[in-house]
Design an enzyme around this catalytic site. Structure first.
Site, PDB file in Angstrom:
ATOM      1  N   GLU A   1     -48.562   9.643 -44.051  1.00 47.93           N
ATOM      2  CA  GLU A   1     -50.610   9.389 -44.004  1.00 47.93           C
ATOM      3  C   GLU A   1     -49.806   9.103 -45.092  1.00 47.93           C
ATOM      4  OE1 GLU A   1     -52.240  13.254 -42.425  1.00 47.93           O
ATOM      5  OE2 GLU A   1     -53.894  11.718 -42.030  1.00 47.93           O
TER       6      GLU A   1
ATOM      7  N   GLU B   1     -49.879  14.803 -34.267  1.00 45.57           N
ATOM      8  CA  GLU B   1     -51.065  15.566 -34.935  1.00 45.57           C
ATOM      9  C   GLU B   1     -50.940  15.721 -33.413  1.00 45.57           C
ATOM     10  OE1 GLU B   1     -50.641  12.683 -36.625  1.00 45.57           O
ATOM     11  OE2 GLU B   1     -50.645  13.842 -38.800  1.00 45.57           O
TER      12      GLU B   1
HETATM   13  N1  3HC Z   1     -43.880  21.858 -40.940  1.00 45.23           N
HETATM   14  C1  3HC Z   1     -43.091  23.329 -40.818  1.00 45.23           C
HETATM   15  N2  3HC Z   1     -41.949  23.180 -40.514  1.00 45.23           N
HETATM   16  C2  3HC Z   1     -41.645  21.822 -40.036  1.00 45.23           C
HETATM   17  C3  3HC Z   1     -41.998  20.782 -39.806  1.00 45.23           C
HETATM   18  C4  3HC Z   1     -43.674  20.924 -40.339  1.00 45.23           C
HETATM   19  N3  3HC Z   1     -43.963  19.890 -40.210  1.00 45.23           N
HETATM   20  N4  3HC Z   1     -41.413  19.874 -38.925  1.00 45.23           N
HETATM   21  C5  3HC Z   1     -40.264  20.353 -38.669  1.00 45.23           C
HETATM   22  N5  3HC Z   1     -40.388  22.276 -38.967  1.00 45.23           N
HETATM   23  C6  3HC Z   1     -39.166  22.689 -38.364  1.00 45.23           C
HETATM   24  C7  3HC Z   1     -38.503  22.909 -38.249  1.00 45.23           C
HETATM   25  O1  3HC Z   1     -39.617  24.663 -36.667  1.00 45.23           O
HETATM   26  C8  3HC Z   1     -37.089  23.552 -37.025  1.00 45.23           C
HETATM   27  O2  3HC Z   1     -37.167  25.321 -37.853  1.00 45.23           O
HETATM   28  P1  3HC Z   1     -36.742  26.031 -37.545  1.00 45.23           P
HETATM   29  O3  3HC Z   1     -35.011  25.473 -38.059  1.00 45.23           O
HETATM   30  O4  3HC Z   1     -36.474  27.122 -38.596  1.00 45.23           O
HETATM   31  O5  3HC Z   1     -36.261  26.114 -35.798  1.00 45.23           O
HETATM   32  C9  3HC Z   1     -36.925  22.549 -38.935  1.00 45.23           C
HETATM   33  O6  3HC Z   1     -37.987  22.386 -39.667  1.00 45.23           O
HETATM   34  C10 3HC Z   1     -35.779  21.930 -38.536  1.00 45.23           C
HETATM   35  O7  3HC Z   1     -37.032  21.164 -36.902  1.00 45.23           O
HETATM   36  P2  3HC Z   1     -35.783  20.816 -35.737  1.00 45.23           P
HETATM   37  O8  3HC Z   1     -34.862  20.887 -34.919  1.00 45.23           O
HETATM   38  O9  3HC Z   1     -37.104  19.569 -34.990  1.00 45.23           O
HETATM   39  O10 3HC Z   1     -35.381  18.834 -36.531  1.00 45.23           O
HETATM   40  P3  3HC Z   1     -35.331  17.794 -35.971  1.00 45.23           P
HETATM   41  O11 3HC Z   1     -34.609  17.258 -37.160  1.00 45.23           O
HETATM   42  O12 3HC Z   1     -34.953  17.599 -34.713  1.00 45.23           O
HETATM   43  O13 3HC Z   1     -36.499  16.697 -36.182  1.00 45.23           O
HETATM   44  C11 3HC Z   1     -38.578  16.195 -36.130  1.00 45.23           C
HETATM   45  C12 3HC Z   1     -36.843  16.596 -37.430  1.00 45.23           C
HETATM   46  C13 3HC Z   1     -38.322  14.777 -35.564  1.00 45.23           C
HETATM   47  C14 3HC Z   1     -38.787  15.977 -38.185  1.00 45.23           C
HETATM   48  C15 3HC Z   1     -39.398  16.996 -36.491  1.00 45.23           C
HETATM   49  O14 3HC Z   1     -39.172  18.279 -36.534  1.00 45.23           O
HETATM   50  C16 3HC Z   1     -40.408  17.353 -35.757  1.00 45.23           C
HETATM   51  O15 3HC Z   1     -41.490  16.012 -34.533  1.00 45.23           O
HETATM   52  N6  3HC Z   1     -41.522  17.497 -36.895  1.00 45.23           N
HETATM   53  C17 3HC Z   1     -42.556  17.979 -36.829  1.00 45.23           C
HETATM   54  C18 3HC Z   1     -43.503  16.174 -37.429  1.00 45.23           C
HETATM   55  C19 3HC Z   1     -44.945  16.970 -36.542  1.00 45.23           C
HETATM   56  O16 3HC Z   1     -45.689  16.746 -35.773  1.00 45.23           O
HETATM   57  N7  3HC Z   1     -45.549  16.336 -37.613  1.00 45.23           N
HETATM   58  C20 3HC Z   1     -47.116  16.950 -37.727  1.00 45.23           C
HETATM   59  C21 3HC Z   1     -47.610  17.994 -38.552  1.00 45.23           C
HETATM   60  S1  3HC Z   1     -49.334  17.593 -38.708  1.00 45.23           S
HETATM   61  C22 3HC Z   1     -49.884  16.919 -39.800  1.00 45.23           C
HETATM   62  O17 3HC Z   1     -49.011  16.331 -40.393  1.00 45.23           O
HETATM   63  C23 3HC Z   1     -51.262  17.073 -40.167  1.00 45.23           C
HETATM   64  C24 3HC Z   1     -51.598  15.838 -41.476  1.00 45.23           C
HETATM   65  O18 3HC Z   1     -51.542  15.110 -40.019  1.00 45.23           O
HETATM   66  C25 3HC Z   1     -52.494  16.716 -41.954  1.00 45.23           C
END
Ligand code: 3HC
Ligand code: NAI
Length: 706
Positions: A110, A130
């Protein structure tokens, strides 16, 4: 790219006329409040500085931006909000370019959509995931993405939550350029300088015109609505996504944004959001077992498997798929040939479905070898035993492994119920013996219970976790007991279901109630699928040790005595005429149940679906609490992940323990105490449940990492 500075996670650097804003918020550059403030400050600085001609936004580390900071959800909001940050970027009076590498997900995409120009390099993965967290894109994604790439493509991205790579993003129109080089900063700077030279305008996504064909957009919306009604049973956010996109079609931008906000807040407030985010963190927390912190895994270059039946073959496929050479041991040549056939059958199925070529199969099978001699296992790094569930047979196998395997080889058993301490004690190297409990079909099911016997060394346990990673499984650490985490709890709620059958509910009603709760199947459908003979053999084995006072429902035994083992015999609880996959209710089963009720002296009564689920879940949660109390599971979240990945528990409820927190532990305890009036032996409240309920606490309080 820059040193980590947590309180100022957005660093700015001048590169000629370009102000570069570098987001450096490890581990994944989530958009916490400091990042949001930093981005606004960077835009302000760029506008205030006459020498700056353009702004470039990049991420430090492995990602652009992973999205909103999920840990902030459910807490009091802190300003500026993400939509405000996006508006500030879009309204900037100088061109803003986003240069993406790694994840640009959710709020991260976004931010990029709010920029005026977008570039991505080959490592980029872009998406609006999301929906997987029970949310919708809440920072303009539902309004800007459809305007940029059209309703159909935007809806598909948002409803699936999948990631698109740079090539696809370019084809969709989500980005303007696919950077040739690997470095987003270098590529982004070149692009920004070109734009400056060309006096490129501030091209605002909110003014993009991909929705101009209103009829096509309307058709995409209608199709998405119909599809979502059919597919996403009981899920809240997918329909809200569609409603928000409809706003993009029918409302001016600012009003569409207001609608998006309103719908986003509804999602944020839902228990589904809480459940899905719990699942997100829980499946990451399970990786943090004490042994994975304390020790490094041993090598895992090659594997042996003993037993080529249902499980051995499935485990072999999982390993072959991960590129591991596998040597299978069977007791004789015909059994070995069958084991090999079981493996080949999986690949033949993929060829039939067009998912694999004959050459592909040949390449994988080249990694497979079989033998009837244990000597073939002399050099393998890990052996998984999957022979009959019989202690004497297992011990004989382990004696052979002890004899032939090299020092340091990991010796694992896939036993479902047997005492792994006893197996370990039977060899000279108990420190190398661990339980690796796969689920059937082992090449598909994601759960891997890593069962930790008393004498195992930490690096062997760490190797189990490493294997899970290699096989793309979700590992959960479990202690030794009858059934470990999953099957032990299953045995209890299955009994609760059996009691309800004898008391008046039909298996079909119970299955329906469980499906309505969100499971793909009910327990009696599962029993028919797994085969009633396995449970029957276990019941017979345990008959002698069963308390004579304990209630024992015999319906399953009556079916098994007739040879009705489920799908494989074309009848079980259900009828499967002509090997149908979906069963039909069987009036004969109902009359057998009637007879059993008479024999047991039970006057049948009716249950509502809600009453059924109350008992079913109370039994599951209570045994889950016992499993945590006895340290078989490290934390409640380990129980949750076990059920999400091994037993089809609906993800939007987060797992049984998270669900119990949602209901409230005093309520669960009150239910159990009420049920105990009929059967105090079965319904004994877990000491942990009592303690937490009386303290006004919950399972979540125990979920901190060890
Ligand atoms: N917020 C906070 N912490 C997050 C995060 C996020 N969005 N995404 C990942 N983390 C944290 C994980 O919990 C993990 O923490 P830990 O080491 O303490 O366990 C650390 O970051 C590393 O994450 P991964 O082990 O998953 O790392 P990878 O390298 O395997 O993957 C990634 C990276 C592809 C970015 C994966 O973490 C992911 O898919 N994250 C979520 C993405 C997501 O869903 N984004 C949308 C969020 S909602 C949003 O944006 C709302 C908006 O529209 C208003
Ligand atoms: P199965 O009966 O399909 O296969 C067992 C295989 O072991 C047979 O092919 C048999 O020939 C072979 N075998 C027996 N003794 C042997 C020996 N001494 N040496 C070499 N091979 C020998 O059984 P299944 O279902 O694959 O189960 C195997 C193990 O996995 C059991 O311990 C079971 O409890 C466990 N398990 C089973 C699950 C299931 O859903 N079937 C799920 C998880 C674990």
């Amino acid at each position: 790219m820059s040193t980590h500075s947590p309180s100022f996670p957005v660093k700015t650097e001048r590169h000629g006329d370009v102000l570069v804003a570098i987001i450096d918020n490890p581990p994944v550059n989530a958009l916490g409040v400091d990042v949001r403030c930093g981005l606004v400050a960077a835009i302000d600085a760029a506008e205030a500085d006459g020498a700056v001609a353009a702004v470039l936004i990049v991420g430090a580390g492995r990602n652009f931006i992973a999205g909103a900071d999920i840990r902030e959800f459910g807490k009091p909001p802190q300003l500026p909000s993400l939509p405000v940050v996006c508006a500030r970027i879009e309204n900037c009076g100088k061109p803003v370019v986003a240069a993406i590498h790694g994840a640009a997900l959710g709020g991260g995409l976004e931010i990029a959509l709010a920029a005026h120009y977008r570039l991505a390099v080959a490592t980029a993965k872009l998406g609006l995931p999301e929906v997987q967290l029970g949310l919708l894109p809440g920072a303009g994604g539902t309004q800007r993405a459809p305007r940029l790439i059209g309703a159909k493509a935007a809806l598909e991205l948002m409803l699936s939550g999948r990631h698109a790579d740079a090539k696809e993003a370019l084809a969709l129109g989500l980005i303007d350029r696919h950077g040739e080089g690997a470095n987003a900063l270098t590529e982004g700077l070149a692009y920004a300088n070109e734009l400056i030279a060309a006096k490129a305008p501030m091209r605002r996504t909110r003014e993009a015109t991909a929705l101009a064909d209103a009829a096509a957009a309307r058709a995409a919306l209608d199709a998405a609505r119909a599809d979502t009604t059919r597919k996403s049973r009981g899920l809240f956010s997918p329909m809200k996504i569609i409603d928000a996109v409809e706003g993009a079609l029918t409302l001016p931008f600012e009003e569409g944004m207001a609608l998006e906000r309103q719908l986003f807040l509804q999602c944020l407030d839902s228990t589904q959001r809480a459940g899905l985010i719990h699942a997100f963190f829980a499946e990451r927390e399970v990786l943090k077992a004490p042994e994975t912190k304390a020790a490094k895994p041993r090598p895992l270059a090659s594997a042996g498997i003993v037993g080529g039946g249902t499980m051995g073959a499935g485990i072999a496929v999982a390993m072959l798929d991960a590129g591991m050479p596998v040597t299978m041991i069977e007791r004789d040549e015909p059994s070995l040939a069958r084991g090999r056939q079981h493996v080949e059958k999986v690949y033949d199925g993929r060829i039939k479905k067009g998912r694999m070529t004959h050459e592909g199969k040949a390449a994988v099978m080249a990694l497979f070898s079989g033998s009837t001699s244990y000597d073939a296992l002399a050099q393998v790094d890990i052996v998984v035993e999957a022979v009959f569930e019989d202690m004497a047979v297992k011990k004989a196998v382990f004696a052979e492994l002890d004899r032939v395997c090299k020092p340091g080889a990991v010796l694992a058993t896939n036993t479902s119920y047997l005492d792994i301490d006893e197996i370990a004690a039977s060899v000279l190297r108990p420190q190398d013996v661990v339980g690796l409990h796969f689920f059937s079909p082992a090449n598909i099911m994601k759960l891997l219970e890593i069962v930790v016997p008393a004498k195992v060394s930490a690096d062997v346990v760490a190797t189990g976790f490493e294997l899970a990673k290699k096989l793309k499984k979700v590992p959960v650490r479990a202690g030794v007991c009858d059934g470990f985490i999953g099957n032990r709890i299953l045995a209890v709620y299955r009994q609760a279901a059996d009691h309800m059958v004898e008391d008046g509910a039909s298996p079909y009603q119970i299955d329906e109630a469980v499906r309505n709760f969100g499971y793909p199947m009910g327990p009696f459908q599962v029993a028919d699928l797994a085969g009633g003979d396995i449970g029957w053999a276990t019941r017979k084995r345990k008959a002698a040790s069963r308390s004579p006072k304990a209630r024992y429902v015999q319906v399953a035994d009556r079916l098994c005595e007739r040879g009705w083992f489920g799908q494989k015999t074309q009848r079980g609880y259900y009828l499967y005429p002509e090997s149908a996959r979906i069963g039909q209710p069987d009036p004969e089963v109902l009359s057998i149940i009637d007879t059993e009720r008479l024999r047991a002296g039970v006057t049948p009564r009716s249950f509502t679906n809600e009453e059924i689920m109350r008992r079913y879940m109370a039994a599951m949660v209570n045994e889950g609490a016992n499993v945590v109390h006895q340290r078989i599971a490290l934390r409640p979240l380990d129980v949750d992940v076990t059920f999400l990945y091994g037993y089809g528990f609906p993800r939007h409820r987060g797992g049984p323990m998270q669900y119990a927190d949602t209901v409230g532990l005093p309520q669960v305890l009150a239910d159990i105490r009420a049920f105990a009036k009929e059967d105090p032996l079965f319904w004994q409240p877990s000491p942990l449940l009592v303690e937490l309920a009386e303290r006004g606490s919950n399972f979540a309080s125990l979920n901190q990492s060890e």
